[in-house]
Scaffold this active site. Structure first.
Site, mmCIF file in Angstrom:
data_model
loop_
_atom_site.group_PDB
_atom_site.id
_atom_site.type_symbol
_atom_site.label_atom_id
_atom_site.label_comp_id
_atom_site.label_asym_id
_atom_site.label_seq_id
_atom_site.Cartn_x
_atom_site.Cartn_y
_atom_site.Cartn_z
ATOM 1 N N SER A 137 1.146 -2.298 1.205
ATOM 2 C CA SER A 137 1.050 -1.353 2.308
ATOM 3 C C SER A 137 2.274 -1.570 3.185
ATOM 4 O O SER A 137 2.509 -2.679 3.660
ATOM 5 C CB SER A 137 -0.227 -1.622 3.097
ATOM 6 O OG SER A 137 -0.299 -0.777 4.225
ATOM 7 N N LYS A 150 2.146 1.995 -0.762
ATOM 8 C CA LYS A 150 1.469 2.804 0.262
ATOM 9 C C LYS A 150 2.341 2.831 1.493
ATOM 10 O O LYS A 150 2.805 1.783 1.945
ATOM 11 C CB LYS A 150 0.105 2.183 0.555
ATOM 12 C CG LYS A 150 -0.554 2.575 1.858
ATOM 13 C CD LYS A 150 -2.017 2.129 1.866
ATOM 14 C CE LYS A 150 -2.443 1.533 3.187
ATOM 15 N NZ LYS A 150 -3.847 1.048 3.135
ATOM 16 N N LYS A 199 2.614 4.156 5.526
ATOM 17 C CA LYS A 199 1.834 4.624 6.669
ATOM 18 C C LYS A 199 2.472 5.898 7.199
ATOM 19 O O LYS A 199 3.714 5.994 7.272
ATOM 20 C CB LYS A 199 1.819 3.549 7.758
ATOM 21 C CG LYS A 199 1.070 2.289 7.358
ATOM 22 C CD LYS A 199 -0.435 2.529 7.297
ATOM 23 C CE LYS A 199 -1.206 1.227 7.164
ATOM 24 N NZ LYS A 199 -2.671 1.452 7.168
ATOM 25 N N ASP A 245 -1.159 6.586 4.075
ATOM 26 C CA ASP A 245 -2.330 6.248 4.891
ATOM 27 C C ASP A 245 -2.064 6.662 6.333
ATOM 28 O O ASP A 245 -1.119 6.182 6.958
ATOM 29 C CB ASP A 245 -2.583 4.725 4.810
ATOM 30 C CG ASP A 245 -3.846 4.286 5.545
ATOM 31 O OD1 ASP A 245 -4.545 5.136 6.126
ATOM 32 O OD2 ASP A 245 -4.141 3.072 5.520
ATOM 33 N N GLU A 249 -4.907 8.532 2.407
ATOM 34 C CA GLU A 249 -5.976 7.686 2.947
ATOM 35 C C GLU A 249 -6.289 8.061 4.390
ATOM 36 O O GLU A 249 -5.393 8.145 5.232
ATOM 37 C CB GLU A 249 -5.530 6.222 2.841
ATOM 38 C CG GLU A 249 -6.590 5.217 3.238
ATOM 39 C CD GLU A 249 -6.109 3.766 3.046
ATOM 40 O OE1 GLU A 249 -5.080 3.555 2.349
ATOM 41 O OE2 GLU A 249 -6.739 2.866 3.594
ATOM 42 N N ASP A 308 -11.263 5.258 4.190
ATOM 43 C CA ASP A 308 -11.223 3.858 4.616
ATOM 44 C C ASP A 308 -12.172 3.719 5.809
ATOM 45 O O ASP A 308 -13.369 3.428 5.633
ATOM 46 C CB ASP A 308 -9.757 3.495 4.958
ATOM 47 C CG ASP A 308 -9.571 2.112 5.564
ATOM 48 O OD1 ASP A 308 -10.566 1.421 5.824
ATOM 49 O OD2 ASP A 308 -8.410 1.689 5.805
ATOM 50 N N LYS A 318 -13.193 -2.408 2.128
ATOM 51 C CA LYS A 318 -12.729 -3.591 2.854
ATOM 52 C C LYS A 318 -13.952 -4.424 3.174
ATOM 53 O O LYS A 318 -14.900 -3.943 3.789
ATOM 54 C CB LYS A 318 -12.026 -3.191 4.148
ATOM 55 C CG LYS A 318 -10.666 -2.557 3.944
ATOM 56 C CD LYS A 318 -10.016 -2.231 5.268
ATOM 57 C CE LYS A 318 -8.637 -1.602 5.029
ATOM 58 N NZ LYS A 318 -8.101 -1.000 6.257
ATOM 59 N N GLY A 348 -6.791 -4.103 2.768
ATOM 60 C CA GLY A 348 -6.444 -5.343 3.463
ATOM 61 C C GLY A 348 -6.405 -5.135 4.964
ATOM 62 O O GLY A 348 -6.311 -4.008 5.451
HETATM 63 O O1 OSB Z 1 -5.723 1.065 7.133
HETATM 64 O O2 OSB Z 1 -5.433 -0.133 5.444
HETATM 65 C C1 OSB Z 1 -5.361 0.026 6.660
HETATM 66 C C2 OSB Z 1 -3.676 -3.055 8.147
HETATM 67 C C3 OSB Z 1 -4.279 -3.121 9.386
HETATM 68 C C4 OSB Z 1 -5.189 -2.155 9.739
HETATM 69 C C5 OSB Z 1 -5.504 -1.119 8.856
HETATM 70 C C6 OSB Z 1 -4.920 -1.067 7.603
HETATM 71 C C7 OSB Z 1 -3.962 -2.023 7.261
HETATM 72 C C8 OSB Z 1 -3.236 -1.953 6.005
HETATM 73 C C9 OSB Z 1 -2.991 -3.155 5.336
HETATM 74 O O3 OSB Z 1 -2.796 -0.955 5.522
HETATM 75 C C10 OSB Z 1 -2.722 -4.071 4.788
HETATM 76 C C11 OSB Z 1 -2.595 -5.365 4.225
HETATM 77 O O4 OSB Z 1 -3.376 -6.262 4.589
HETATM 78 O O5 OSB Z 1 -1.704 -5.505 3.403
HETATM 79 MG MG MG Z 2 -6.340 2.385 5.639
#
Ligand code: OSB
Ligand code: MG
Length: 371
Positions: A138, A164, A166, A191, A216, A241, A265, A293
């Site tokens: 991510s 992924k 953001k 995401d 996402e 999510d 999660k 994560g």
């Molecule tokens: O939405 O997946 C999410 C990290 C913090 C809060 C929300 C998210 C995330 C990540 C994560 O995308 C990742 C990671 O732990 O590698």
């Molecule tokens: Mg997410």
């Protein structure tokens, strides 16, 4: 074997991230993580509360979670006889929400149960379909597109199987277009962490042309119905999510066709028992899942590896190497990723790594023992 928890040690650890992590709801540079150690017969089980430092991903945050565990969950779990770890979630079912706080304790008891039985955690939860799990990364919002492309290049070279990125309004279609142009054939997804509304459907539909694996959580954290309306207008599958906190939410989302994929999660759903239920329901409906994560320390990361060995975790998760987040992790050895983008599943009992107690002491900001 009945389990009775004699002692719970709560710790808050403070660790800087190697690189800031930015989502549509903000930037994180330092983590404040609560670890839960549950002790029975001299054996320790470990859990991690996966909430953020602020109530922005969901309502939970470090200080509130500490109070929830200390004042509400621990007293209900200490000195009670459990047949197995699956019973633990019921003891905090009267608490509204705060699933990450509750889940940190629940997961610790699963780890303890595995250790008392001398089996790996993945076996204790009924997993073990995979000897190595598929890893994606991510990648947070960066200061510039060239910086993002450079980061992607590095992670692809490291072997990660899926990227992924953001997104948020103002950092979406144009950015994804650049990424696709530079990397025409990688497995790519985006995401949004709830940054859009249904009024943005036209904008989100522009993402269809980039053949993303999924988008996402584009819409609000609690909005399954609007996701169904959006999914009907998109070719790209939606992955939920934030919306999925219980198996009931998963059932509603599947029934309404609000998503084609679910991110599970462990903390968000309150621990292994609910994660297993969601996993099984999704599998029965041919909805693939993957493990999300929350910038976890090694403890949470190890739990995620165990979870990812269940058979319907067929897509690469956001479970990546310790070194992407930490200069030094609190488990030994650190989690490593092979050049094929996989993590090999540990065979040792419990979550399969050693907690580095010396380093743990070094990063502990507060500690409280509950009996
Ligand atoms: O939405 O997946 C999410 C990290 C913090 C809060 C929300 C998210 C995330 C990540 C994560 O995308 C990742 C990671 O732990 O590698
Ligand atoms: Mg997410």
């Amino acid at each position: 074997m009945a389990i009775q928890i004699e002692r719970i040690v709560l710790r808050e650890i403070a660790m800087p991230l190697v690189h800031f992590f930015e989502t549509s709801f903000g930037r994180t540079t330092h983590r404040r993580i609560i670890l839960v150690e549950v002790v029975s017969q001299g054996v320790s089980g470990w859990g991690e509360v996966t909430c953020g430092e602020n109530p922005f991903y969901n309502e939970e945050w470090t200080d509130a979670a500490w109070m929830i565990v200390r004042n509400y969950v621990a007293p209900r779990v200490l000195n009670v006889s459990f047949e197995n770890a699956a019973e633990v979630a019921d003891r905090s079912a009267h608490i509204r929400g705060h699933l990450m706080a509750r889940g940190g304790v629940e997961a610790a008891v699963w780890d303890l149960e595995a250790r008392l039985n001398g089996v790996p955690l993945w076996e204790q939860i009924g997993g073990g379909w995979f000897k190595e799990i598929a890893c994606g990364v991510s990648i947070g919002i960066q200061d510039s597109v060239p910086q993002l492309l450079q980061t992607i290049e590095k992670e692809v070279a490291a072997g990660y199987q899926r990227i992924k990125v953001k997104i948020k309004p103002g950092w979406d279609v144009d950015v994804v277009r650049e990424v696709r142009r530079a990397f025409p054939s990688i497995r790519l997804m985006a995401d949004a962490n709830s940054a859009y509304t249904l009024a943005d459907a036209d904008r989100l539909r522009e993402l269809d042309e980039f053949h993303l694996m999924m988008i996402e959580q584009p819409l609000a954290h609690d909005e399954i119905v609007d996701h169904a309306a959006l999914q009907a207008q998109l070719e790209t599958p939606i992955c939920l999510d934030e919306c999925i906190r219980t198996v009931h939410h998963a059932e509603q989302a599947i029934r309404l066709q609000a998503c084609g994929i679910i991110n599970i999660k462990l903390g968000r759903v309150g621990g292994f028992r609910e994660a297993l239920r969601i996993h099984d329901l999704a599998q029965a409906h041919s909805i693939p899942v993957w493990c999300g994560g929350m910038l976890e320390s090694g403890v949470g990361r190890a739990h995620n590896i165990a979870l990812s060995t269940l058979p319907n975790f067929v897509l690469p998760g956001d479970v990546s190497a310790s070194k992407r987040y930490w200069a030094r992790d609190i488990i030994s050895p650190p989690v490593e990723v092979s050049p094929r983008g996989t993590i090999s599943v540990p065979e040792a009992s419990g979550f399969g790594y050693e907690v580095d107690r010396d380093y743990l002491r070094h990063v502990t900001a507060r500690e409280e023992t509950l009996t």
